[in-house]
Design a protein around this motif. Structure first.
Motif, PDB file in Angstrom:
ATOM      1  N   GLU A   1       0.815  -1.292  -0.127  1.00 47.26           N
ATOM      2  CA  GLU A   1      -0.003   0.060   0.183  1.00 47.26           C
ATOM      3  C   GLU A   1       0.712   1.284  -0.091  1.00 47.26           C
ATOM      4  OE1 GLU A   1      -3.546   0.129   2.627  1.00 47.26           O
ATOM      5  OE2 GLU A   1      -4.127  -1.491   1.058  1.00 47.26           O
ATOM      6  N   ILE A   2       0.408   2.162  -0.685  1.00 48.32           N
ATOM      7  CA  ILE A   2       1.062   3.570  -0.754  1.00 48.32           C
ATOM      8  C   ILE A   2       0.132   4.813  -0.243  1.00 48.32           C
ATOM      9  CG2 ILE A   2       2.958   2.778  -2.293  1.00 48.32           C
ATOM     10  CD1 ILE A   2       1.331   4.516  -4.278  1.00 48.32           C
ATOM     11  N   PRO A   3       0.592   5.744   0.354  1.00 54.81           N
ATOM     12  CA  PRO A   3      -0.192   6.935   0.768  1.00 54.81           C
ATOM     13  C   PRO A   3      -0.696   7.430  -0.683  1.00 54.81           C
ATOM     14  CG  PRO A   3       2.105   7.057   1.644  1.00 54.81           C
ATOM     15  CD  PRO A   3       2.234   5.981   0.787  1.00 54.81           C
ATOM     16  N   LEU A   4      -2.143   7.651  -0.644  1.00 49.16           N
ATOM     17  CA  LEU A   4      -2.780   8.223  -1.810  1.00 49.16           C
ATOM     18  C   LEU A   4      -2.054   9.457  -2.254  1.00 49.16           C
ATOM     19  CD1 LEU A   4      -5.187   8.756  -3.557  1.00 49.16           C
ATOM     20  CD2 LEU A   4      -6.246   9.869  -1.550  1.00 49.16           C
TER      21      LEU A   4
ATOM     22  N   ALA B   1       0.439   8.626  -4.552  1.00 48.79           N
ATOM     23  CA  ALA B   1       0.079   8.132  -5.730  1.00 48.79           C
ATOM     24  C   ALA B   1      -0.401   9.265  -6.812  1.00 48.79           C
ATOM     25  CB  ALA B   1      -1.429   7.438  -5.591  1.00 48.79           C
ATOM     26  N   THR B   2      -0.930  10.344  -6.054  1.00 53.35           N
ATOM     27  CA  THR B   2      -1.362  11.568  -6.856  1.00 53.35           C
ATOM     28  C   THR B   2      -0.071  12.091  -7.508  1.00 53.35           C
ATOM     29  OG1 THR B   2      -3.176  11.867  -5.305  1.00 53.35           O
ATOM     30  CG2 THR B   2      -2.440  13.602  -6.609  1.00 53.35           C
TER      31      THR B   2
ATOM     32  N   GLN C   1       2.633  10.599  -8.118  1.00 48.43           N
ATOM     33  CA  GLN C   1       3.448   9.852  -9.298  1.00 48.43           C
ATOM     34  C   GLN C   1       2.572   9.980 -10.491  1.00 48.43           C
ATOM     35  OE1 GLN C   1       6.109   8.152  -8.307  1.00 48.43           O
ATOM     36  NE2 GLN C   1       6.317   6.501  -9.683  1.00 48.43           N
ATOM     37  N   ILE C   2       1.156  10.346 -10.135  1.00 47.27           N
ATOM     38  CA  ILE C   2       0.031  10.237 -11.531  1.00 47.27           C
ATOM     39  C   ILE C   2       0.349  11.476 -12.100  1.00 47.27           C
ATOM     40  CG2 ILE C   2      -2.235  10.788 -12.038  1.00 47.27           C
ATOM     41  CD1 ILE C   2      -2.824   8.487  -9.890  1.00 47.27           C
ATOM     42  N   GLY C   3       0.841  12.397 -11.354  1.00 53.64           N
ATOM     43  CA  GLY C   3       0.995  13.814 -11.971  1.00 53.64           C
ATOM     44  C   GLY C   3       2.342  13.949 -12.760  1.00 53.64           C
ATOM     45  N   ASN C   4       3.404  13.487 -12.260  1.00 53.00           N
ATOM     46  CA  ASN C   4       4.747  13.208 -13.014  1.00 53.00           C
ATOM     47  C   ASN C   4       4.491  12.306 -14.126  1.00 53.00           C
ATOM     48  OD1 ASN C   4       6.067  15.018 -11.327  1.00 53.00           O
ATOM     49  ND2 ASN C   4       6.431  13.183  -9.670  1.00 53.00           N
TER      50      ASN C   4
ATOM     51  N   ILE D   1       7.551   6.202  -5.500  1.00 54.50           N
ATOM     52  CA  ILE D   1       6.940   5.035  -5.043  1.00 54.50           C
ATOM     53  C   ILE D   1       8.321   3.866  -4.739  1.00 54.50           C
ATOM     54  CG2 ILE D   1       5.728   3.015  -5.668  1.00 54.50           C
ATOM     55  CD1 ILE D   1       3.941   5.005  -6.886  1.00 54.50           C
TER      56      ILE D   1
END
Lengths: 319, 319
Positions: free
Chosen positions: A204-207, A210-211, A213-216, A240
């Motif tokens: 599991e990773i902090p939300l 994730a945000t 990483q998604i942005g990058n 991550i």
């Protein structure tokens, strides 16, 4: 014009080269990879009177690979293709020439799988396209590391920077490659097993991460498409995998600081490591960065190999 | 040519419209948003002899907003701009005409903030560009919901589909809009507070879900850029927020099934909800989808409003 299956004449022998690849690319864990010009693996195939696929020779593996077809990814991938085509009784001899180290983080087993399936497809008259070979190459690689993903196999097969929307659905896209984009790759002489590198990741990773990483990842795609080196540079961050996996690579942060100080756009771990890579604008910068990173490892008493390359746009090819 | 600050002549009065926006867009939690043509908020500003910014009139708020400058996002955003320019002593009267509901998930507070700061900037001779107004509009919106993010404010200000690499660094890009891309938005008459919708989200998510979301966000960007409606459709999935937030919206999955059955490319929650949206290829499909979703809510006894719109490419503008 009549519609027909375009099967070409069969050559007597085929020799191919499949390039090494950098997977993950910092922000693209499991969804992004690119090919470099070297190192890579070679596979030679030729017809044989004896039915079935056989591996007759393996070099460069230090005797680690068994000669059974099921014993390495090139054999498994090729056999999976032949099964699909109902051609397992075809007599084919295969030689595998490993020209890159195992467990390097440069897609060694993927390159072999791609070379194997591509060579056999050529030998039997090219019934399938490169893209159609992807699932067979993935099956080959999965036989080695247990995971069914396309981030090494995709770019080694197709070349360029490959984005994978879904490994399950095999939904992929080739991203444009800015003309002056170079990779500096350094492989320190330690071995990391993909299995270990995977186990070190959290379930599991902090939300928030994730945000980020998604942005990058989105930023990197936009940067590549718009040839915006600033956007590319600001996007090459991995919150991550890198923070965990860097522990497996001695002097990782020293190497990273040195790469960035020498003008790299970004720096991270290639695949599961231990190889590291930097993306750079221009060949001269890439050379400088590779040398600087190599020096960090050398100073720490670690042998290493440098590879400076533009993004390889062609992937596997006949040599 | 000499370099000078291009401050235009000051108009006596400015009336502007800032459009509603759909944030998150399924796979782009906190990093993606687009503008639609309506609804939206209007702000009117004019010069006054009395120093300072004052709100003289608010309509459409059912008396919920105080008339203090600090009491609503339009005032806060405009004041933040005036402070930045050292112009807080300028006499300015502001009217706010709320033409969209609070807590609708359509960026109501963002639209007011954008309208407020854009109108005042126009009134004082347009010292800043649209893009330069972004941080002030974000400050305005943050005064209402506590979070400093650009996924509503960005598209309401600039128009189009806005991707935010980083809210902290305010690193944004406008994505290309396929010509035939339409949004069908339906707002059911319930209110969800952004705070509640945020609290329902987990602090940690499975790495696997993050990877899926990253793949889909990248896929959506690729699809938009390549005008590949298939890729767009396969990418419009939210495995992070939607599974939790759908609980706050009666008949959500029934509405989703109905949207997809009527040809929507994808369907999810707009921002924090309760509005839902579908992306569609073509206006006719969007109309059909909006009607079908509306019927689901109506059948469940929920009043609702439909909005069918192409992606609004201009954002806030003078009317």
């Amino acid at each position: 014009m009549t519609r027909r299956t375009m099967v070409k004449q069969e050559p007597k022998e085929v020799r191919v080269f499949a390039p090494a690849t950098v997977a993950n690319v910092a922000c693209g864990y499991d969804v992004l990879g690119f090919a470099i010009n070297e190192p890579g693996d070679e596979v030679v195939v030729r017809h044989s009177d004896k039915p079935g696929l056989r591996i007759t020779k393996i070099t460069g593996d230090d005797g680690k690979l068994p000669k059974t077809v099921e014993g390495n990814t090139a054999g498994v991938a090729a056999l999976d293709l032949l099964r699909h085509l109902g051609m397992t009784d075809r007599g084919i001899e295969m030689e595998i020439h490993k020209k890159m180290p195992f467990g390097s983080g440069l897609g060694s087993s993927a390159a072999s799988a791609v070379a194997g399936v591509y060579a056999v497809n050529k030998l039997i008259g090219e019934p399938l396209s490169k893209l159609q070979l992807l699932p067979f190459a993935m099956t080959g690689e999965a036989s080695a590391d247990g995971a069914y993903h396309a981030d090494n196999v995709g770019p080694s097969l197709l070349g360029g920077i490959v984005f994978i929307r879904s490994n399950q659905e095999l939904d992929i896209a080739q991203l444009p490659v800015p003309k002056n984009l170079y990779a500096a790759v350094v492989h320190p002489d330690i071995e990391i097993l993909t299995k270990v590198a995977r186990e070190i990741l959290p379930k599991e990773i902090p939300l928030e991460n994730a945000t980020q990483q998604i942005g990058n990842l989105g930023g990197l795609i936009c940067g590549l498409i718009q040839e915006d080196y600033g956007m590319i540079s600001r996007s090459i961050h991995d919150v991550i995998a890198e923070p965990r996996r860097q522990k497996l690579i001695p002097e990782f942060y020293k190497a990273k600081r040195s790469a960035l100080a020498n003008g790299a756009l970004g720096f991270s771990i290639s695949g599961a490591g231990p190889s590291v890579f930097a993306l750079c604008e221009g060949k001269d910068t890439a050379k400088k960065v590779a040398a600087a990173v190599s020096k960090v490892f050398t100073d720490a008493g670690l042998g290493n190999q440098q590879h400076v390359s533009p993004i390889n746009k062609n992937g596997v090819h006949v040599i």
